[in-house]
Design a protein around this motif. Structure first.
Motif, PDB file in Angstrom:
ATOM      1  N   SER A 136       3.152  12.421 -12.003  1.00 24.56           N
ATOM      2  CA  SER A 136       2.877  13.858 -12.056  1.00 24.56           C
ATOM      3  C   SER A 136       1.146  14.238 -12.843  1.00 24.56           C
ATOM      4  O   SER A 136       0.905  13.347 -13.238  1.00 24.56           O
ATOM      5  CB  SER A 136       3.427  14.256 -13.217  1.00 24.56           C
ATOM      6  N   PRO A 137       0.989  14.996 -12.498  1.00 22.23           N
ATOM      7  CA  PRO A 137      -0.277  15.875 -13.004  1.00 22.23           C
ATOM      8  C   PRO A 137      -0.462  15.089 -14.817  1.00 22.23           C
ATOM      9  O   PRO A 137      -1.935  14.857 -14.498  1.00 22.23           O
ATOM     10  CB  PRO A 137      -1.024  16.859 -12.898  1.00 22.23           C
ATOM     11  N   ASP A 138       0.067  15.405 -15.456  1.00 28.54           N
ATOM     12  CA  ASP A 138       0.212  14.925 -15.862  1.00 28.54           C
ATOM     13  C   ASP A 138      -0.214  13.629 -16.955  1.00 28.54           C
ATOM     14  O   ASP A 138      -0.578  13.600 -18.200  1.00 28.54           O
ATOM     15  CB  ASP A 138       0.855  15.484 -17.371  1.00 28.54           C
ATOM     16  N   ASP A 139       0.165  12.618 -15.929  1.00 29.22           N
ATOM     17  CA  ASP A 139       0.571  11.488 -16.441  1.00 29.22           C
ATOM     18  C   ASP A 139      -0.232  10.404 -16.088  1.00 29.22           C
ATOM     19  O   ASP A 139      -0.418  10.143 -15.054  1.00 29.22           O
ATOM     20  CB  ASP A 139       2.061  11.450 -15.847  1.00 29.22           C
ATOM     21  N   LEU A 140      -1.038  10.192 -17.228  1.00 26.31           N
ATOM     22  CA  LEU A 140      -2.458   9.438 -16.633  1.00 26.31           C
ATOM     23  C   LEU A 140      -2.444   8.284 -17.562  1.00 26.31           C
ATOM     24  O   LEU A 140      -3.657   7.430 -17.196  1.00 26.31           O
ATOM     25  CB  LEU A 140      -3.635  10.166 -17.244  1.00 26.31           C
ATOM     26  N   ARG A 141      -1.254   7.343 -17.028  1.00 26.49           N
ATOM     27  CA  ARG A 141      -0.945   5.392 -17.675  1.00 26.49           C
ATOM     28  C   ARG A 141      -1.689   5.426 -16.358  1.00 26.49           C
ATOM     29  O   ARG A 141      -1.739   5.845 -15.253  1.00 26.49           O
ATOM     30  CB  ARG A 141       0.164   6.160 -17.998  1.00 26.49           C
ATOM     31  N   PRO A 142      -1.750   4.474 -16.645  1.00 30.45           N
ATOM     32  CA  PRO A 142      -2.465   2.769 -16.007  1.00 30.45           C
ATOM     33  C   PRO A 142      -1.437   2.712 -15.646  1.00 30.45           C
ATOM     34  O   PRO A 142       0.626   3.128 -15.724  1.00 30.45           O
ATOM     35  CB  PRO A 142      -2.848   2.264 -16.813  1.00 30.45           C
ATOM     36  N   ILE A 143      -1.536   2.935 -14.001  1.00 31.90           N
ATOM     37  CA  ILE A 143      -0.269   2.064 -12.860  1.00 31.90           C
ATOM     38  C   ILE A 143      -0.207   1.121 -13.295  1.00 31.90           C
ATOM     39  O   ILE A 143      -0.952  -0.317 -12.914  1.00 31.90           O
ATOM     40  CB  ILE A 143      -1.197   2.214 -11.162  1.00 31.90           C
ATOM     41  N   GLU A 144       1.110   0.854 -13.064  1.00 33.18           N
ATOM     42  CA  GLU A 144       1.226  -0.528 -13.009  1.00 33.18           C
ATOM     43  C   GLU A 144       2.137  -1.766 -12.370  1.00 33.18           C
ATOM     44  O   GLU A 144       2.637  -2.356 -12.539  1.00 33.18           O
ATOM     45  CB  GLU A 144       2.108  -0.610 -14.487  1.00 33.18           C
ATOM     46  N   GLU A 145       1.566  -1.213 -10.512  1.00 38.82           N
ATOM     47  CA  GLU A 145       2.707  -1.909 -10.116  1.00 38.82           C
ATOM     48  C   GLU A 145       2.173  -2.982  -9.271  1.00 38.82           C
ATOM     49  O   GLU A 145       0.674  -2.840  -9.562  1.00 38.82           O
ATOM     50  CB  GLU A 145       1.956  -0.363  -8.184  1.00 38.82           C
ATOM     51  N   GLN A 146       2.990  -4.099  -9.294  1.00 41.46           N
ATOM     52  CA  GLN A 146       2.895  -4.645  -8.392  1.00 41.46           C
ATOM     53  C   GLN A 146       1.812  -5.126  -7.032  1.00 41.46           C
ATOM     54  O   GLN A 146       2.741  -4.454  -6.195  1.00 41.46           O
ATOM     55  CB  GLN A 146       3.544  -5.781  -8.906  1.00 41.46           C
ATOM     56  N   THR A 147       0.952  -5.385  -7.170  1.00 37.38           N
ATOM     57  CA  THR A 147       0.278  -5.267  -5.976  1.00 37.38           C
ATOM     58  C   THR A 147      -0.432  -6.536  -5.589  1.00 37.38           C
ATOM     59  O   THR A 147      -0.880  -7.558  -6.617  1.00 37.38           O
ATOM     60  CB  THR A 147      -1.138  -4.433  -5.965  1.00 37.38           C
ATOM     61  N   PRO A 148      -0.694  -6.392  -3.893  1.00 38.43           N
ATOM     62  CA  PRO A 148      -1.486  -8.400  -3.674  1.00 38.43           C
ATOM     63  C   PRO A 148      -3.151  -8.027  -4.550  1.00 38.43           C
ATOM     64  O   PRO A 148      -3.448  -6.533  -4.181  1.00 38.43           O
ATOM     65  CB  PRO A 148      -1.554  -8.082  -2.495  1.00 38.43           C
ATOM     66  N   LEU A 163       0.676  -1.414  -0.309  1.00 35.80           N
ATOM     67  CA  LEU A 163       0.139   0.213  -0.293  1.00 35.80           C
ATOM     68  C   LEU A 163       0.978   1.617   0.365  1.00 35.80           C
ATOM     69  O   LEU A 163       0.745   2.772  -0.707  1.00 35.80           O
ATOM     70  CB  LEU A 163      -0.759   0.152   1.519  1.00 35.80           C
ATOM     71  N   GLU A 164       1.799   1.502   0.599  1.00 32.90           N
ATOM     72  CA  GLU A 164       2.494   2.295   0.893  1.00 32.90           C
ATOM     73  C   GLU A 164       3.765   2.318  -0.545  1.00 32.90           C
ATOM     74  O   GLU A 164       3.445   3.864  -1.028  1.00 32.90           O
ATOM     75  CB  GLU A 164       4.194   2.410   1.908  1.00 32.90           C
ATOM     76  N   ASP A 165       4.249   1.318  -0.947  1.00 40.79           N
ATOM     77  CA  ASP A 165       5.061   1.684  -1.754  1.00 40.79           C
ATOM     78  C   ASP A 165       3.397   2.273  -3.328  1.00 40.79           C
ATOM     79  O   ASP A 165       3.988   2.802  -4.382  1.00 40.79           O
ATOM     80  CB  ASP A 165       5.188  -0.035  -2.395  1.00 40.79           C
ATOM     81  N   LEU A 166       2.796   1.854  -3.519  1.00 41.49           N
ATOM     82  CA  LEU A 166       1.409   2.077  -4.162  1.00 41.49           C
ATOM     83  C   LEU A 166       0.724   3.929  -3.515  1.00 41.49           C
ATOM     84  O   LEU A 166       1.039   4.658  -4.830  1.00 41.49           O
ATOM     85  CB  LEU A 166      -0.217   1.161  -4.251  1.00 41.49           C
ATOM     86  N   ARG A 167       1.283   4.047  -2.812  1.00 38.05           N
ATOM     87  CA  ARG A 167       1.204   5.600  -2.324  1.00 38.05           C
ATOM     88  C   ARG A 167       2.171   6.523  -2.967  1.00 38.05           C
ATOM     89  O   ARG A 167       2.219   6.891  -3.486  1.00 38.05           O
ATOM     90  CB  ARG A 167       0.672   5.521  -1.289  1.00 38.05           C
ATOM     91  N   THR A 168       3.203   5.783  -2.805  1.00 42.53           N
ATOM     92  CA  THR A 168       4.367   6.795  -3.112  1.00 42.53           C
ATOM     93  C   THR A 168       4.498   6.646  -5.096  1.00 42.53           C
ATOM     94  O   THR A 168       4.858   7.506  -5.755  1.00 42.53           O
ATOM     95  CB  THR A 168       5.707   5.528  -2.599  1.00 42.53           C
ATOM     96  N   ALA A 169       3.872   5.841  -5.557  1.00 45.05           N
ATOM     97  CA  ALA A 169       3.765   5.510  -6.673  1.00 45.05           C
ATOM     98  C   ALA A 169       2.868   6.934  -7.225  1.00 45.05           C
ATOM     99  O   ALA A 169       3.106   7.738  -8.036  1.00 45.05           O
ATOM    100  CB  ALA A 169       3.459   4.274  -7.249  1.00 45.05           C
ATOM    101  N   ILE A 170       1.622   6.483  -6.979  1.00 50.32           N
ATOM    102  CA  ILE A 170       1.037   7.979  -7.119  1.00 50.32           C
ATOM    103  C   ILE A 170       1.315   9.606  -6.824  1.00 50.32           C
ATOM    104  O   ILE A 170       0.970   9.716  -7.673  1.00 50.32           O
ATOM    105  CB  ILE A 170      -0.682   7.274  -6.655  1.00 50.32           C
ATOM    106  N   ARG A 171       2.011   8.908  -5.742  1.00 55.84           N
ATOM    107  CA  ARG A 171       1.634  10.483  -5.259  1.00 55.84           C
ATOM    108  C   ARG A 171       3.329  11.353  -6.479  1.00 55.84           C
ATOM    109  O   ARG A 171       3.610  12.460  -6.365  1.00 55.84           O
ATOM    110  CB  ARG A 171       2.771  11.006  -3.815  1.00 55.84           C
TER     111      ARG A 171
END
Ligand SMILES: Nc1ncnc2c1ncn2[C@@H]1O[C@H](COP(=O)(O)OP(=O)(O)O)[C@@H](O)[C@H]1O
Ligand SMILES: [Mg+2]
Length: 479
Positions: free
Chosen positions: A201-213, A190-198
């Motif tokens: 850039s506000p311009d970057d609207l590509r899907p999030i590709e973080e490996q998550t449970p 969850l922390e990793d995901l938060r960091t990745a989202i934070r």
């Protein structure tokens, strides 16, 4: 109960049952120990009942009860009192006032009967035993009553209870700490995901590709759906702005051409005045349309298709500066270029020359527009080092922009000069967009040695450029 933290909730649900378990273990342990202790005491009382009865018989009731009781105290550390009655309940020996079982209770001969009572202000365990004796001094049914305090037993039980309780608490506390560590580790995706989202850039609207449970994947999936929709709608808006400004340019160009023609053929002064006004407005409008189109093309969507090529910033900047010299001379402004002296020095960037020309053009236009005659404007290229890419600077000694308004100055449609000069307030916004599209950092600073503005654009090294352009837009330095 509502806890606003997943971590705390998990902890409560792990430690809570742990405490409950510890408490029930403690209660069970106490119960069994108390029973065991009681059994031991009861057996002792039963044995005492038999032997004291026998003594009484042999001594004919003359046994010194106090000696016997002191002896017992020595061994058991409890106060033990007894009382023997002969046939018909006649007093034989001991303490006559010992508590006895209920009158209704029929004592079975030979079977000890245990009961609880209070004697001399203390709770005591007691036994009553009825037996038949046949001796010269005593003949018939006798009953012995013995009471014994249970101070030591209670004390012992209490100590064991407290110690075990402390041990359990320690175990639960250690378990809690381990659980906390485990939960923190478990929640780290969850922390990793938060960091990745934070970091986005506000311009970057590509899907999030973080490996998550799996549990978070659902949320990420939903978020990605939203991002895709947002991206589509923003693209549509941008396309609309680009199309609209593009469509506007043709009629505006025609309007400009026609008013120029009419101006040339105007006979009266008042006609000329009006036509000049129309022409000026048409020029402003068509410049605005052009700038809007450029901004729309530079927007995140357009940026993806932006062609970047290797480019020598030094040669490029020198060439563009040269194109503006004519206007500078007309305004009596000294426009100069400073490049690295070392011809080997690298000023290579990965860039789009149309966009970079637009950027430098806007900066020069501003400098020439806002600086009075006899000002000095310098375009400078600082070569790359091992750590950073080359830097492009435009420095002037004009009025400058106050520190607290610099961040604002790069926003769209922000102008500080009101109606005095023509402009749309889009110039610096375009500069910023071009910088972002190149992964470059834009900074508005004070001119170091003279008053005025220094705009610096720090490019990434060509090797990092692709990466940098997709990273968050470098924040403009704020005071
Ligand atoms: N070199 C400069 N010196 C002083 N002020 C400047 C300079 N460049 C820009 N500005 C100020 O920043 C504002 C925004 O600039 P810009 O975005 O290019 O819009 P515009 O030039 O259309 O007004 C300008 O209105 C001006 O007040
Ligand atoms: Mg401008």
């Amino acid at each position: 109960m509502f806890l606003n933290s997943l971590r705390l909730r998990l902890l409560v649900w792990l430690v809570g049952p742990g405490l409950l378990l510890a408490a029930s273990l403690l209660a069970t342990k106490y119960y069994y120990m108390r029973n065991a202790a009681e059994q031991v005491q009861d057996r002792l009382l039963a044995a005492l009942a038999v032997s004291i009865t026998n003594y009484t018989v042999t001594t004919g009731g003359d046994l010194l009860s106090r000696d016997m009781e002191m002896l017992l105290h020595e061994f058991t550390h409890e106060d033990t009192y007894y009382h023997v009655t002969g046939p018909d309940g006649a007093y034989v020996t001991g303490h006559a006032d010992l508590p006895r079982p209920d009158k209704s209770r029929v004592l079975e001969p030979g079977t000890p009967f245990f009961y609880e009572s209070v004697y001399l202000g203390e709770t005591v365990r007691a036994v009553a035993l009825r037996s038949f004796v046949s001796a010269p001094y005593l003949e018939g049914w006798t009953t012995i009553y013995i009471t014994q305090t249970r101070r030591e037993r209670q004390e012992l039980l209490g100590t064991i209870l407290v110690n075990t309780g402390i041990a359990f608490l320690i175990v639960v506390a250690i378990g809690g700490i381990l659980a906390w560590i485990g939960i923190t580790r478990g929640l780290s995706p969850l922390e990793d995901l938060r960091t990745a989202i934070r970091r986005r850039s506000p311009d970057d609207l590509r899907p999030i590709e973080e490996q998550t449970p799996a549990e978070i994947a659902e949320v990420v999936h939903a978020l990605n759906g939203l991002l895709t929709k947002l991206d589509r709608s923003i693209t549509a808006n941008q396309r609309f702005i680009a199309d609209a400004s593009h469509q506007l340019r043709t009629p505006l160009a025609a309007l400009q051409a026609e008013s120029e023609w009419a101006l040339r053929h105007a006979r009266h002064d008042h006609e000329r005045e009006t036509l000049e006004g129309i022409l000026s407005h048409a020029r402003t409008a068509s410049r605005l349309a052009g700038q809007l189109l450029k901004l729309a093309r530079l927007a995140p969507e357009g940026r993806k298709t932006l062609d970047l090529a290797s480019l020598d910033l030094k040669a490029f900047a020198a060439e563009v500066t040269g194109e503006w010299v004519g206007r500078a001379i007309r305004q009596d402004i000294d426009l100069g270029f400073e490049g690295p002296d070392d011809p080997q020095a690298s000023a290579m960037v990965l860039g789009n020359c149309v966009m970079l020309r637009e950027m430098l053009g806007n900066l020069l236009d501003n400098a020439l527009r806002y600086c009075p005659s006899q000002s000095i404007i310098t375009v400078r290229v600082i070569p790359a080092t091992a750590r950073r890419g080359p830097v492009l600077e435009v420095q002037d000694n004009g009025p400058g922009i106050p520190v607290n308004r610099r961040a604002e100055a790069v926003e769209r449609f922000v102008r500080f000069n009101g109606e005095e000069t023509e402009g749309s307030g889009l110039g610096l916004a375009i500069v910023k967009e071009v910088a972002v599209a190149h992964g470059a950092g834009l900074e508005l600073k004070d001119s170091p040695d003279r008053q005025g503005l220094l705009v610096s654009i720090a490019f990434p090294r060509p090797a990092d450029a692709r990466l940098a352009a997709s990273l968050p837009s470098p924040e403009l330095a704020r005071p």
